[in-house]
Write an enzyme that holds these catalytic residues in place. Structure first.
Site, PDB file in Angstrom:
ATOM      1  N   GLU A  54      16.424  44.663 -12.472  1.00 30.54           N
ATOM      2  CA  GLU A  54      16.171  45.162 -13.741  1.00 30.54           C
ATOM      3  C   GLU A  54      15.931  43.887 -14.869  1.00 30.54           C
ATOM      4  O   GLU A  54      15.028  43.756 -15.370  1.00 30.54           O
ATOM      5  CB  GLU A  54      16.927  46.249 -14.338  1.00 30.54           C
ATOM      6  CG  GLU A  54      16.915  47.239 -13.496  1.00 30.54           C
ATOM      7  CD  GLU A  54      18.007  47.455 -12.298  1.00 30.54           C
ATOM      8  OE1 GLU A  54      18.212  48.397 -11.603  1.00 30.54           O
ATOM      9  OE2 GLU A  54      18.617  46.333 -11.952  1.00 30.54           O
ATOM     10  N   PRO A  99       8.997  44.181  -2.729  1.00 25.50           N
ATOM     11  CA  PRO A  99       8.155  43.127  -2.101  1.00 25.50           C
ATOM     12  C   PRO A  99       7.375  42.113  -2.943  1.00 25.50           C
ATOM     13  O   PRO A  99       6.507  41.511  -2.438  1.00 25.50           O
ATOM     14  CB  PRO A  99       7.192  44.183  -1.324  1.00 25.50           C
ATOM     15  CG  PRO A  99       6.943  45.292  -2.412  1.00 25.50           C
ATOM     16  CD  PRO A  99       8.183  45.362  -3.151  1.00 25.50           C
TER      17      PRO A  99
END
Length: 438
Positions: free
Chosen positions: A68, A339
């Site tokens: 985050e 990813p």
């Protein structure tokens, strides 16, 4: 559950937290003894500020952990350029280190207060934020309700609800609405996330895209990279990154399978939690594999099977050692890991099928040929072996991943559009205050 009952439960939660407040000391002390809390700054977890509040408008941004924090860094950069002062809270020692490295004293960093009324009130009494911005799925009832009572606008950015979280909230619709109605706006990562927030009572909701796509290339130490590349030489290399418990041993089994066709293959394993390094090194050695640990500065000699990337903040280094990366928490874990960094670094992306947390991103990568999902260690070994033998195919896959990620960008501008009605008045006030003091 009725709306009235939901509000009673939230009130009870808040008071129960206040009653439990004196008992949390041993819990925090235990976490500190395990390196999960900063001993010198434990007071911040109780809402005790370690820095003075700056003059003028102040925005509070909260990002729970490393992922985050990385996602909101570009957003913070935009706000800083507008002259906005920021207090940034995170919940982990690692994320605090990233804030120090990437932002320095440009923001005020504090550890997030426990979601207990005394801690939250002490934090808010000191910082008096004019706006609160939360990242992804940070839903803390006491904090949200306390800000609501103080009429502080709250915005959720990069909003995401996992399948499990959404199912849990759906069973308590009135409870969800009593919380989500406190958000002045939700900027959701995807259309599915947006629909879920709307179903739970959030208004308004905008689909802004994933802020993690706005990230810069991960940094790395060029000198260490040059040394490792020299030690590795021309050996074929693949990496298993952001791995969770069980996936490291799968990578070890894949390494054994690969050696049948690539006898000098090197496997790079980067666990999600670097503190597991000792245990992993021991387990890998018990399987007859020779391990070089980056945390110890070990040399990657020709007979080394596994380079264990047990250091924090070095993903950019490890990804640059290999053009093939399996992204973890997707075989033994659930939800997957991000990813995007591998895709940006010209890497062919592999993952297990449990990638719900990044469903949109993986779908686009797979559809465009930039990623492949595997079922088990055998199919993972087969995919890695094919890419090691077929450089053209690997490059094509890596190129597709990079192009796809770049095409998916735009979330930062959309998020800034969502924030503009809340930020613009603060910018004006800040400039008026500055001109008045001259």
């Amino acid at each position: 559950m009725s709306e009235r009952r939901a509000r009673q439960i939230l009130s009870l939660y808040s008071w129960a937290g206040a009653a439990a407040y004196p008992l949390v000391g041993p819990y925090i002390a235990l976490r500190a003894s395990r390196g999960k809390e900063d001993r010198q700054r434990r007071g911040e977890r109780y809402g005790r500020a370690s820095e003075p509040r700056p003059e003028g408008p102040l925005v509070w941004i909260h990002a729970a952990s490393v992922g985050e924090t990385g996602a909101v860094l570009p957003l913070i950069g935009r706000l800083l350029r507008l002259g906005i002062r920021i207090v940034l809270t995170t919940g982990t020692v690692t994320s605090a280190r990233i804030v120090a490295e990437r932002l320095g004293d440009r923001v005020i960093h504090q550890y997030v207060p426990l979601d207990l009324r005394p801690a939250v009130n002490r934090f808010l009494d000191h910082w008096k934020p004019d706006l609160a911005i939360f990242a992804e799925s940070e839903i803390w009832p006491t904090t949200i309700l306390s800000l609501g009572r103080r009429r502080v606008p709250q915005v959720l950015v990069n909003g995401r609800l996992s399948d499990r979280s959404f199912e849990a909230w759906k069973k308590r619709p009135h409870l969800a609405e009593a919380l989500f109605e406190n958000f002045a706006h939700v900027a959701a990562q995807s259309g599915l996330d947006g629909e879920r927030f709307l179903a739970l009572g959030a208004r308004p909701v905008t689909v802004s895209g994933n802020l993690k796509l706005e990230t810069d290339l991960p940094p790395y130490d060029a000198a260490i990279h040059a040394r490792l590349m020299k030690e590795i030489g021309g050996r074929p290399v693949w990496a298993a990154v952001s791995t969770h418990d069980g996936e490291e041993m799968i990578a070890a089994e894949v390494h054994r399978l690969l050696k049948n066709r690539h006898d000098d293959v090197l496997t790079v394993i980067v666990p999600r939690h670097a503190e597991r390094g000792d245990a992993l090194a021991s387990d890998l050695s018990k399987r007859g594999l020779k391990v070089a640990r980056q945390s110890l500065g070990d040399t990657v000699q020709p007979d080394v099977d596994v380079l264990l990337g047990d250091t924090m903040g070095d993903m950019g280094l490890y990804l640059r050692l290999s053009g093939i990366a399996f992204v973890g928490r997707s075989l033994t874990g659930s939800g997957g890991q991000n990813p995007i960094e591998p895709a940006l670094l010209d890497t062919a992306v592999l993952a297990g099928e449990n990638v719900q947390n990044f469903r949109d991103t993986y779908k686009r990568l797979v559809d465009r040929g930039g990623a492949r999902l595997v079922k088990n260690k055998e199919t993972l070994a087969g995919a890695v072996s094919f890419l090691l033998k077929n450089e053209d195919a690997r490059q094509k896959m890596a190129r597709a991943a990079r192009v796809t990620v770049h095409e998916m960008r735009g979330a930062l501008d959309k998020t800034m559009d969502v924030l503009d009605p809340f930020i613009h008045p603060l910018v004006v006030k800040s400039r008026l205050d500055s001109s008045g003091s001259n």
